[in-house]
Design an enzyme around this catalytic site. Structure first.
Site, PDB file in Angstrom:
ATOM      1  N   GLY A 204       0.808  -1.215   0.000  1.00 18.13           N
ATOM      2  CA  GLY A 204       0.000   0.000   0.000  1.00 18.13           C
ATOM      3  C   GLY A 204       0.834   1.253   0.000  1.00 18.13           C
ATOM      4  O   GLY A 204       2.040   1.226   0.235  1.00 18.13           O
TER       5      GLY A 204
ATOM      6  N   ASP B  53      -8.552  10.095  13.290  1.00 19.16           N
ATOM      7  CA  ASP B  53      -8.761   9.617  11.917  1.00 19.16           C
ATOM      8  C   ASP B  53      -9.277   8.180  11.918  1.00 19.16           C
ATOM      9  O   ASP B  53      -8.836   7.346  11.128  1.00 19.16           O
ATOM     10  CB  ASP B  53      -7.470   9.713  11.097  1.00 19.16           C
ATOM     11  CG  ASP B  53      -7.730   9.611   9.592  1.00 19.16           C
ATOM     12  OD1 ASP B  53      -8.891   9.847   9.168  1.00 19.16           O
ATOM     13  OD2 ASP B  53      -6.785   9.298   8.840  1.00 19.16           O
TER      14      ASP B  53
END
Length: 370
Positions: free
Chosen positions: A54, A171
């Site tokens: 990723g 977050d």
């Protein structure tokens, strides 16, 4: 192998240039011996990169093997593209926080390792096979309610640990929740996390991915507490139960409107100080007197609806805490939460995880319904 990896490998094979630093006292320079070049850090050459899993706002993530211990780890390269004065502040915050945290439901930072250059820095993290966003996209059969309870309980335990240490994640979203093949859920991506004190100090409201952003942030509040994490937990719980995002706004105005459609129009009675919020005069809120959570989840038990309503309190001071939520009767009624080791495994998704640390809605937009 990527071009960047080839270049790094080639550089590793070549003779290293000696490091020379100017003396702070006296004249001239001094050389750093090769044996002390990396300080107390290990070299990234001791890790075999297996595949790239990723890339997020703050760095590229690899699955790698520690050649010393033979352990599989996640190797996160710190992004230094635009930095002229050292390591990014976001990475320093993440490293500082994670080195102090040890909890089964918080991703583990094992160590920091370095490459051949001062700007080549890697975080060695505990490896998790999945993230929940990818699972939700690819699962043929959605999580059962017992499995949802198992996931949320683990998230709440991790949050309770953080909040007791005056740390706000800022977050939380499904793509920042990782899961091992043993069913252990871990909160990850601490690039936006902050410590806070009393009284709270001003912080930017432009945090938390839009779909999980609490109404006080949308209305410009700059003093933040753990309540913004708890609103995000409510969004995650609802998303897992409904098998789709609860509030997939396309803009801040749209996000506020979706919240009002779901929960009703806020006012001074239910949210003291609402009319004085910094941005409230910029919005014309629809007149909607009803809470529609029960219509959204007609099959959910009374205890489940009470928990969701508690997490979605408009007034941050009245919103559920992690401890409140852990004590909810929802987790004590049938179907009972399954044990983590009984969670399903997904071998066909393994090593295909996309790591997202964006504060936008890029990852979630792929799953949004038209």
């Amino acid at each position: 192998m990527a071009d960047g990896d080839r270049a790094e490998a080639a550089s590793a094979e070549s003779e290293l240039e000696p490091l020379r630093f100017q003396r702070l006292w006296g004249e001239g320079y001094f050389e750093v011996p090769a044996s002390e070049r990396l300080g107390k850090c290990r070299s990234v050459k001791e890790f075999e990169k297996l595949n790239r899993i990723g890339e997020g706002t703050y760095g590229i993530v690899y699955r790698a093997r520690d050649t010393v211990t033979d352990e599989t780890v996640a190797l996160k390269k710190v992004r230094m593209d635009n930095e002229k004065e050292g390591m990014p502040v976001s990475s320093l915050r993440e490293i500082t926080l994670l080195l102090e945290l040890q909890h089964p439901n918080i991703v583990e930072l094992k160590e920091v390792v370095v490459g051949n250059h001062l700007e080549s820095i890697f975080l060695v993290m505990g490896y998790c096979e999945q993230d929940l966003a990818s699972l939700l996209e690819n699962m043929q059969t959605p999580f059962s309610e017992a499995q949802v309870k198992c996931i949320i309980l683990q998230v709440l335990k991790g949050l309770q640990y953080l909040h007791e240490r005056y740390i706000i994640h800022r977050d939380l979203k499904v793509s920042n929740l990782l899961m091992t093949d043993k069913g252990c859920v871990k909160i990850a991506d601490f690039g936006l996390a902050r410590t806070y004190g009393m009284p709270p100090q001003p912080m930017t409201p432009k945090v938390v991915t839009l779909w999980y952003r609490a109404p006080e942030l949308l209305l410009g509040v700059t003093t933040q507490t753990t309540s913004i994490d708890m609103w995000a937990v409510g969004c995650i719980l609802a998303e897992l139960l409904a098998h789709k995002p609860l509030l997939p706004g396309t803009s801040e105005i749209h996000q506020i409107d979706l919240i009002v459609q779901l929960l009703g129009t806020p006012n001074e009675n239910i949210w003291p100080g609402f009319s004085k919020l910094p941005l409230v005069s910029q919005y014309t809120l629809r007149k909607q007197p009803y809470n529609n959570l029960k219509h959204k989840f007609p099959w959910l038990s009374e205890a489940g609806l009470r928990l969701l309503n508690f997490l979605f309190m408009y007034d941050p001071k009245k919103r559920a805490t992690a401890k409140d939520s852990l004590d909810s009767s929802y987790f004590k009624e049938k179907p009972l939460p399954c044990e983590p080791e009984l969670m399903p495994t997904f071998p066909h998704h393994r090593n295909k995880r996309a790591a997202s640390t964006s504060t936008g809605t890029e990852t979630q937009a792929k799953r949004a319904k038209p």
